[in-house]
Design an enzyme around this catalytic site. Sequence first.
Site, PDB file in Angstrom:
ATOM      1  N   ASP A 134       0.841  -1.204   0.000  1.00  0.00           N
ATOM      2  CA  ASP A 134       0.000   0.000   0.000  1.00  0.00           C
ATOM      3  C   ASP A 134       0.872   1.249   0.000  1.00  0.00           C
ATOM      4  O   ASP A 134       2.025   1.229   0.436  1.00  0.00           O
ATOM      5  CB  ASP A 134      -0.899   0.000   1.254  1.00  0.00           C
ATOM      6  CG  ASP A 134      -2.173   0.817   1.060  1.00  0.00           C
ATOM      7  OD1 ASP A 134      -3.253   0.197   0.955  1.00  0.00           O
ATOM      8  OD2 ASP A 134      -2.089   2.063   1.015  1.00  0.00           O
ATOM      9  N   ASN A 187      -5.766  -4.538  -6.414  1.00  0.00           N
ATOM     10  CA  ASN A 187      -6.964  -4.025  -5.739  1.00  0.00           C
ATOM     11  C   ASN A 187      -6.951  -2.511  -5.547  1.00  0.00           C
ATOM     12  O   ASN A 187      -8.005  -1.873  -5.510  1.00  0.00           O
ATOM     13  CB  ASN A 187      -7.089  -4.725  -4.370  1.00  0.00           C
ATOM     14  CG  ASN A 187      -8.138  -4.087  -3.495  1.00  0.00           C
ATOM     15  OD1 ASN A 187      -9.333  -4.288  -3.677  1.00  0.00           O
ATOM     16  ND2 ASN A 187      -7.688  -3.285  -2.525  1.00  0.00           N
ATOM     17  N   SER A 240     -15.562  -2.949 -10.840  1.00  0.00           N
ATOM     18  CA  SER A 240     -16.631  -2.360 -10.015  1.00  0.00           C
ATOM     19  C   SER A 240     -17.942  -2.547 -10.759  1.00  0.00           C
ATOM     20  O   SER A 240     -17.952  -2.696 -12.000  1.00  0.00           O
ATOM     21  CB  SER A 240     -16.363  -0.859  -9.835  1.00  0.00           C
ATOM     22  OG  SER A 240     -17.524  -0.201  -9.378  1.00  0.00           O
ATOM     23  N   TYR A 253     -13.616   7.505 -12.917  1.00  0.00           N
ATOM     24  CA  TYR A 253     -13.549   6.232 -12.196  1.00  0.00           C
ATOM     25  C   TYR A 253     -14.287   5.124 -12.940  1.00  0.00           C
ATOM     26  O   TYR A 253     -13.760   4.032 -13.179  1.00  0.00           O
ATOM     27  CB  TYR A 253     -14.150   6.423 -10.796  1.00  0.00           C
ATOM     28  CG  TYR A 253     -14.236   5.156  -9.999  1.00  0.00           C
ATOM     29  CD1 TYR A 253     -13.108   4.636  -9.370  1.00  0.00           C
ATOM     30  CD2 TYR A 253     -15.440   4.454  -9.873  1.00  0.00           C
ATOM     31  CE1 TYR A 253     -13.180   3.454  -8.637  1.00  0.00           C
ATOM     32  CE2 TYR A 253     -15.516   3.284  -9.145  1.00  0.00           C
ATOM     33  CZ  TYR A 253     -14.388   2.788  -8.529  1.00  0.00           C
ATOM     34  OH  TYR A 253     -14.459   1.623  -7.804  1.00  0.00           O
TER      35      TYR A 253
HETATM   36  N1  LIG Z   1     -15.836   0.577  -1.819  1.00  0.00           N
HETATM   37  C1  LIG Z   1     -16.620   0.287  -2.848  1.00  0.00           C
HETATM   38  O1  LIG Z   1     -17.857   0.437  -2.760  1.00  0.00           O
HETATM   39  C2  LIG Z   1     -16.056  -0.265  -4.117  1.00  0.00           C
HETATM   40  C3  LIG Z   1     -14.711  -0.396  -4.345  1.00  0.00           C
HETATM   41  N2  LIG Z   1     -14.265  -0.932  -5.531  1.00  0.00           N
HETATM   42  C4  LIG Z   1     -12.845  -1.087  -5.810  1.00  0.00           C
HETATM   43  O2  LIG Z   1     -12.239  -1.921  -4.826  1.00  0.00           O
HETATM   44  C5  LIG Z   1     -10.898  -1.503  -4.603  1.00  0.00           C
HETATM   45  C6  LIG Z   1     -10.701  -1.226  -3.134  1.00  0.00           C
HETATM   46  O3  LIG Z   1     -11.592  -0.216  -2.747  1.00  0.00           O
HETATM   47  P1  LIG Z   1     -11.796   0.253  -1.227  1.00  0.00           P
HETATM   48  O4  LIG Z   1     -11.260  -0.736  -0.289  1.00  0.00           O
HETATM   49  O5  LIG Z   1     -13.191   0.690  -1.125  1.00  0.00           O
HETATM   50  O6  LIG Z   1     -10.871   1.559  -1.226  1.00  0.00           O
HETATM   51  P2  LIG Z   1     -10.185   2.360  -0.013  1.00  0.00           P
HETATM   52  O7  LIG Z   1      -9.985   3.749  -0.495  1.00  0.00           O
HETATM   53  O8  LIG Z   1     -10.919   2.157   1.240  1.00  0.00           O
HETATM   54  O9  LIG Z   1      -8.751   1.627   0.092  1.00  0.00           O
HETATM   55  C7  LIG Z   1      -7.865   1.715  -0.981  1.00  0.00           C
HETATM   56  C8  LIG Z   1      -6.449   1.449  -0.523  1.00  0.00           C
HETATM   57  O10 LIG Z   1      -5.618   1.630  -1.667  1.00  0.00           O
HETATM   58  C9  LIG Z   1      -4.487   2.398  -1.300  1.00  0.00           C
HETATM   59  N3  LIG Z   1      -3.992   3.122  -2.455  1.00  0.00           N
HETATM   60  C10 LIG Z   1      -4.541   4.192  -3.065  1.00  0.00           C
HETATM   61  N4  LIG Z   1      -3.761   4.613  -4.065  1.00  0.00           N
HETATM   62  C11 LIG Z   1      -2.683   3.814  -4.075  1.00  0.00           C
HETATM   63  C12 LIG Z   1      -1.511   3.756  -4.867  1.00  0.00           C
HETATM   64  N5  LIG Z   1      -1.273   4.647  -5.842  1.00  0.00           N
HETATM   65  N6  LIG Z   1      -0.614   2.781  -4.627  1.00  0.00           N
HETATM   66  C13 LIG Z   1      -0.830   1.899  -3.621  1.00  0.00           C
HETATM   67  N7  LIG Z   1      -1.905   1.909  -2.838  1.00  0.00           N
HETATM   68  C14 LIG Z   1      -2.826   2.858  -3.065  1.00  0.00           C
HETATM   69  C15 LIG Z   1      -4.995   3.336  -0.214  1.00  0.00           C
HETATM   70  O11 LIG Z   1      -3.915   3.796   0.594  1.00  0.00           O
HETATM   71  C16 LIG Z   1      -5.952   2.425   0.539  1.00  0.00           C
HETATM   72  O12 LIG Z   1      -5.319   1.723   1.568  1.00  0.00           O
HETATM   73  C17 LIG Z   1     -10.692  -0.284  -5.506  1.00  0.00           C
HETATM   74  O13 LIG Z   1     -10.080  -0.670  -6.710  1.00  0.00           O
HETATM   75  C18 LIG Z   1     -12.083   0.201  -5.769  1.00  0.00           C
HETATM   76  O14 LIG Z   1     -12.169   0.918  -6.968  1.00  0.00           O
HETATM   77  C19 LIG Z   1     -15.116  -1.338  -6.498  1.00  0.00           C
HETATM   78  C20 LIG Z   1     -16.457  -1.237  -6.315  1.00  0.00           C
HETATM   79  C21 LIG Z   1     -17.043  -0.674  -5.126  1.00  0.00           C
HETATM   80  C1  LIG Z   2     -19.793   3.299  -6.464  1.00  0.00           C
HETATM   81  C2  LIG Z   2     -18.995   2.198  -6.943  1.00  0.00           C
HETATM   82  O1  LIG Z   2     -19.505   1.291  -7.537  1.00  0.00           O
HETATM   83  C3  LIG Z   2     -17.620   2.161  -6.703  1.00  0.00           C
HETATM   84  C4  LIG Z   2     -16.962   3.077  -5.806  1.00  0.00           C
HETATM   85  O2  LIG Z   2     -16.974   1.341  -7.275  1.00  0.00           O
END
Ligand SMILES: NC(=O)C1=CN([C@@H]2O[C@H](COP(=O)(O)OP(=O)(O)OC[C@H]3O[C@@H](n4cnc5c(N)ncnc54)[C@H](O)[C@@H]3O)[C@@H](O)[C@H]2O)C=CC1
Ligand SMILES: CC(=O)C(C)=O
Length: 357
Positions: A134, A187, A240, A253
């Site tokens: 991360d 991820n 997503s 996005y």
């Molecule tokens: N939360 C949601 O509802 C959804 C999330 N996703 C996808 O799932 C994945 C994880 O999402 P979440 O856990 O919700 O996000 P989050 O924002 O809670 O966690 C993301 C993590 O990625 C790290 N990160 C960000 N940019 C980075 C970089 N350049 N290099 C290394 N690490 C980096 C951040 O420090 C953080 O720890 C993402 O790809 C997101 O697009 C997809 C659909 C829905």
């Molecule tokens: C809203 C949504 O689907 C994301 C953050 O992937």
Amino acid sequence: MQPMVRSWSLQLQLRPANEIITWSSYVPPSYCCASTLKRTNQYITTFDAHKLTIFGENFYCKPREFASHFTYGKTYTNGVARHCGVRLPIDVKQPEGACIMNKEVAFITGSAQGIGEAIARRLVKDGFAVAIADLNFELATKVADSINDDGGKAAAFKVDVSDRGGFQQAIEDASDSLGDLNVLINNAGIAPTTPIDTITAEMFDKVYHVNVASCIWGMQAATALFKGKGHGGKIINAASQAGVVGNANLMLYSSTKFAIRGLTQVAAKDLAKDGITANAYAPGIVKTPMMMDIAHQVAVNAGKDDEWGMSTFSKDITLGRLSEASDVANAVAFLAGHNSDYITGQTLIVDGGMQFQ
Ligand SMILES: NC(=O)C1=CN([C@@H]2O[C@H](COP(=O)(O)OP(=O)(O)OC[C@H]3O[C@@H](n4cnc5c(N)ncnc54)[C@H](O)[C@@H]3O)[C@@H](O)[C@H]2O)C=CC1
Ligand SMILES: CC(=O)C(C)=O
């Protein structure tokens, strides 16, 4: 001539031809590294029930410097190999003749929080060693420490996934310290709210580099490692539901997540011949810092509160509840494990029934 060894030892479990040989090496004080070699591996040219002959300068003994303790062309028997270490770590109990099986290793980006953290914790339960990779190294270290405290095996790595060289180095470092690499989970992602008229060239570059280019960099590095180690592997990319149907206010996005599905399909076709599968997962509305932030921004833009912001995304969930990060981790565990070996190029939608495809 005995191999030059210092304070470490090696155990081999020798099995019939064509099966996987599992070996482990211990390096004091309690460092354990392990790997898996196949008989067909280019570095092992002679192998029978009791002997292993190594014709190669580096046959994946990790960390790398320990490989030099083996002699090119020398045959090691089970016993010789086991006794070539002169000093065992005192805190490792090693029954006579026992074989320590290695763990498969998963490298998970963005695993310091949210969905990535849930995936890491779930894969540890499934027997994986995990690299917590991360941008936020402090948080990544906390997650890795807590996994290790609970008896799992994890190591933290600082990585900016949009930096090709840095990402490649982190994957190599993780493979060195955890002993192998079997699964890469791309991820990490960012999701700024971007109504069309607000988008700048800088924002475009940033979101596309973090969300899209990173997947290609990760796949390049992991593929090179899988091949170098003489085995296949699994690549799993975060898409997503917003990459299945365009989401309002998320121009950048949402379009990056469509791209993820496309590059996953291409990777599946390009890499199948190397025993590598590529799949994606498409979460819905998951209770993580990212989603809370999006809901907040959408609400602010509309002059409403956060609850209203979240409801704009959650109103069409067939199962009637927001997603926990563990819901997504369960699906990713399936893609990372061997029950999905005959699946490639697919996007598994894990959204409680928002999008039907
Ligand atoms: N939360 C949601 O509802 C959804 C999330 N996703 C996808 O799932 C994945 C994880 O999402 P979440 O856990 O919700 O996000 P989050 O924002 O809670 O966690 C993301 C993590 O990625 C790290 N990160 C960000 N940019 C980075 C970089 N350049 N290099 C290394 N690490 C980096 C951040 O420090 C953080 O720890 C993402 O790809 C997101 O697009 C997809 C659909 C829905
Ligand atoms: C809203 C949504 O689907 C994301 C953050 O992937």
